[in-house]
Motif scaffolding. Structure first.
Motif, PDB file in Angstrom:
ATOM      1  N   SER A 191     -12.742  17.318 -10.576  1.00  0.00           N
ATOM      2  CA  SER A 191     -13.262  18.681 -10.547  1.00  0.00           C
ATOM      3  C   SER A 191     -14.373  18.912 -11.589  1.00  0.00           C
ATOM      4  O   SER A 191     -15.218  19.777 -11.419  1.00  0.00           O
ATOM      5  N   PHE A 192     -14.357  18.122 -12.651  1.00  0.00           N
ATOM      6  CA  PHE A 192     -15.414  18.276 -13.658  1.00  0.00           C
ATOM      7  C   PHE A 192     -16.788  17.937 -13.091  1.00  0.00           C
ATOM      8  O   PHE A 192     -17.791  18.515 -13.466  1.00  0.00           O
ATOM      9  N   LYS A 193     -16.788  16.943 -12.164  1.00  0.00           N
ATOM     10  CA  LYS A 193     -18.076  16.476 -11.661  1.00  0.00           C
ATOM     11  C   LYS A 193     -18.459  17.133 -10.343  1.00  0.00           C
ATOM     12  O   LYS A 193     -19.608  17.042  -9.923  1.00  0.00           O
ATOM     13  N   ALA A 198     -12.961  22.516  -4.342  1.00  0.00           N
ATOM     14  CA  ALA A 198     -12.912  21.371  -3.429  1.00  0.00           C
ATOM     15  C   ALA A 198     -11.923  20.327  -3.926  1.00  0.00           C
ATOM     16  O   ALA A 198     -11.094  19.816  -3.161  1.00  0.00           O
ATOM     17  N   ALA A 199     -11.991  20.019  -5.213  1.00  0.00           N
ATOM     18  CA  ALA A 199     -11.166  18.937  -5.750  1.00  0.00           C
ATOM     19  C   ALA A 199      -9.682  19.259  -5.627  1.00  0.00           C
ATOM     20  O   ALA A 199      -8.881  18.430  -5.190  1.00  0.00           O
ATOM     21  N   PHE A 200      -9.334  20.521  -5.973  1.00  0.00           N
ATOM     22  CA  PHE A 200      -7.903  20.849  -5.948  1.00  0.00           C
ATOM     23  C   PHE A 200      -7.390  21.091  -4.532  1.00  0.00           C
ATOM     24  O   PHE A 200      -6.221  20.894  -4.252  1.00  0.00           O
ATOM     25  N   MET A 201      -8.305  21.532  -3.632  1.00  0.00           N
ATOM     26  CA  MET A 201      -7.871  21.764  -2.262  1.00  0.00           C
ATOM     27  C   MET A 201      -7.417  20.459  -1.620  1.00  0.00           C
ATOM     28  O   MET A 201      -6.375  20.413  -0.937  1.00  0.00           O
ATOM     29  N   ILE A 202      -8.167  19.403  -1.858  1.00  0.00           N
ATOM     30  CA  ILE A 202      -7.792  18.107  -1.282  1.00  0.00           C
ATOM     31  C   ILE A 202      -6.425  17.669  -1.833  1.00  0.00           C
ATOM     32  O   ILE A 202      -5.537  17.217  -1.088  1.00  0.00           O
ATOM     33  N   ALA A 203      -6.239  17.852  -3.149  1.00  0.00           N
ATOM     34  CA  ALA A 203      -4.954  17.477  -3.757  1.00  0.00           C
ATOM     35  C   ALA A 203      -3.814  18.297  -3.162  1.00  0.00           C
ATOM     36  O   ALA A 203      -2.748  17.757  -2.837  1.00  0.00           O
ATOM     37  N   ALA A 204      -4.075  19.607  -2.969  1.00  0.00           N
ATOM     38  CA  ALA A 204      -3.042  20.485  -2.412  1.00  0.00           C
ATOM     39  C   ALA A 204      -2.639  20.021  -1.021  1.00  0.00           C
ATOM     40  O   ALA A 204      -1.454  19.975  -0.678  1.00  0.00           O
TER      41      ALA A 204
END
Lengths: 231, 307
Positions: A191-193, A198-204
């Motif tokens: 998520s930093f980059k 987007a980053a957390f949605m994929i993880a969720a």
């Protein structure tokens, strides 16, 4: 946002992070669940046996203290405690974390098993004893098979909760390549980059998929168990 | 002085150490079941108060009395499902309250039927009936085989002429199972439920379940049958079929102890009726005497209410 998603899916580095984090989450969950199951089973047996055997009273007291302490304190606190206060050996931190989750879920699972066993009608035990079977035989051959129907769904829920709980593992510090680099931490790193959303949605979605598969499996097992009694 | 101290010690033991203080009297070898100084207390509540009773072979004993009088507790003390606070139960000379006596072996020879049937829900009817006999015989077979193995190992270190021959094993697992199943089908046929052999207890009616429970106890070839209010949890129309089965058993000469609220039934089959109240046996005698000519005031009062 779509650009971020595109960026993530086109980069093998980011996908590698997700894969590694996903794998680590599963490894941590299932090894902790294994520890919890073994521990919970032993503790539950000791507690049940104490009702029948006076020599088990002291072990049962210890088990009661165990369940009270580990169900009554936050997991995050326990994680800090084991990782920074007890197992301070360098490199042992991930295993200490797994142990923490195992010991914690063991306390919950033992209560699930104990409740499952004591929910079986007392008359079943009496009938077994009255016909001349030993306490152990009655327990193993008559009470346990009936208790399993109540225990399996409860333990399944416990493992689902455990899977989600492991997301806090990174609070003891994690870098790429270690066991503590779980799915949540992978998303955090990415998520930093890119962007948080987007980053957390994929993880969720990844978490959701695993949990959903687990729920379906549980339902199938439950239905099968119920079936055997009604014929 | 000495006797006063003894009394104090006795009281102390009874109160704080929960030790049995009643003297063991020589048991009557004629009696099948003998109860000596039987007491049961829950905290301050005395459920059974120093009961002495002998039950002989072939007797059919009905225990009647108001609820809370300790009838069921008395019955459950007979096979030590309920551990008596004080006193002893002798079954064919075995003191069941002695921890050295293997209670499981003794309980196999006394069948018990419960008010709430208590069939094993996780087993089919056939398995319900055969499980205990098969399990017990398998255990004995395994024990025998272990003994034989010991003998064989011992023989390795002995000279040829002083070797011990192993004990002959006549049964095997298959035979035990087949015999038990044959016996179960014979019993099921007797109560007319052989087509229910492979169903689970949850699909049966109350009367059927209770009859199966009786048959399950019979499969162990018990010397005495204990019935704990066998018809109290049944629909009125199903009471008859269960009572008929018990009556058949009684006619065959089975020794039985029945706690019941069915006065007509007690009068019909019992050879002796015990009236219990407040943890004591207030009056006992033949059914004609108990029902026709009661002496105890409490019994008269009880009978006037239930008859």
């Amino acid at each position: 946002m779509f650009e971020d998603l595109k960026k993530i899916f086109s980069s093998s580095e980011y996908l590698g992070y997700y894969l590694q984090g996903f794998g680590n989450t599963l490894i941590v969950t299932f090894s902790a669940a294994l520890i919890g199951l073994i521990l919970g089973f032993i503790v539950a047996l000791v507690k049940i046996a104490a009702e029948h055997n006076k020599w088990m009273k002291i072990p049962a007291f210890i088990c009661n203290v165990y369940t009270t302490v580990f169900r009554g304190t936050p997991v995050a606190l326990q994680l800090f405690f084991w990782c920074f206060a007890v197992f301070t050996i360098p490199g042992f931190k991930p295993y200490a974390a797994i142990l923490t989750f195992g010991i914690n879920s063991g306390a919950y699972i033992s209560e699930n098993i104990r409740a499952g066993i004591s929910s079986v009608d007392k008359g079943q035990l009496e009938a077994g004893r009255a016909i001349g079977l030993s306490w152990t035989t009655t327990m193993v051959r008559i009470i346990m098979p009936q208790a399993v129907k109540n225990i399996i769904p409860a333990i399944g829920n416990e493992i689902i909760a455990l899977l989600k709980e492991t997301a806090i593992i990174s609070i003891v510090g994690s870098t790429v390549g270690t066991l503590t680099f779980d799915l949540n931490e992978a998303a955090h790193t990415i998520s930093f980059k890119t962007s948080y959303i987007a980053a957390f949605m994929i993880a969720a979605i990844l978490y959701l998929v695993v949990v959903y598969i687990f729920i379906i499996a549980l339902k199938l097992i439950e239905r099968r168990l119920r079936k055997s009694e009604k014929r | 002085m000495k006797s006063a101290n003894e009394k104090n010690v006795k009281e102390y033991k009874a109160k704080y150490l929960n030790k049995r203080t009643a003297p063991i009297e020589p048991f009557d070898p004629e009696a099948l079941l003998e109860v000596q100084h039987l007491s049961k207390t829950y905290g301050h509540l005395t459920v059974l108060n120093d009961i002495n009773e002998k039950i002989y072979k072939g007797e059919k004993i009905a225990i009647i009395g108001p609820s809370g009088s300790g009838k069921s507790t008395f019955l459950r003390c007979l096979n030590v499902l309920e551990d008596p606070t004080d006193g002893y139960v002798f079954f064919e000379g075995f003191n069941l309250c002695d921890l050295k006596v293997d209670i499981n072996v003794q309980r196999r020879r006394m069948g018990m039927v419960f008010q709430s049937f208590n069939l094993f829900n996780n087993m089919t009817i056939l398995k319900n009936i055969t499980f205990a006999p098969v399990h017990v015989q398998m255990q004995e077979l395994a024990k025998l085989k272990r003994l034989n193995l010991k003998i064989k190992i011992g023989n390795l270190f002995k000279k040829k002429d002083c070797q011990v021959p192993p004990i002959p094993v006549e049964t095997n697992k298959k035979k035990i199972k087949a015999d038990a199943e044959e016996n179960a089908y014979r019993l099921l046929k007797r109560i007319g439920l052989e087509e229910k052999a492979n169903v689970y207890p949850s699909t049966l009616s109350g009367g059927q379940r209770q009859r199966i429970a009786i048959v399950r106890a019979l499969a162990m070839n018990p010397k005495v049958m204990l019935f704990d209010e066998p018809t109290s949890a049944l629909d009125p129309e199903m009471v008859g079929e269960v009572l008929n089965l018990i009556k058949e058993l009684a006619d065959e000469g089975m020794t039985m102890v029945i706690v019941t609220h069915e006065m007509g039934f007690a009068r019909e089959i019992a050879t002796r009726v015990l009236f219990m109240d407040g943890g004591n046996i207030m009056e006992q005698g033949s059914p004609e005497k108990i029902f026709g000519n009661p002496e105890n005031d409490r019994l008269k009062d009880f009978l006037s209410k239930v008859l």
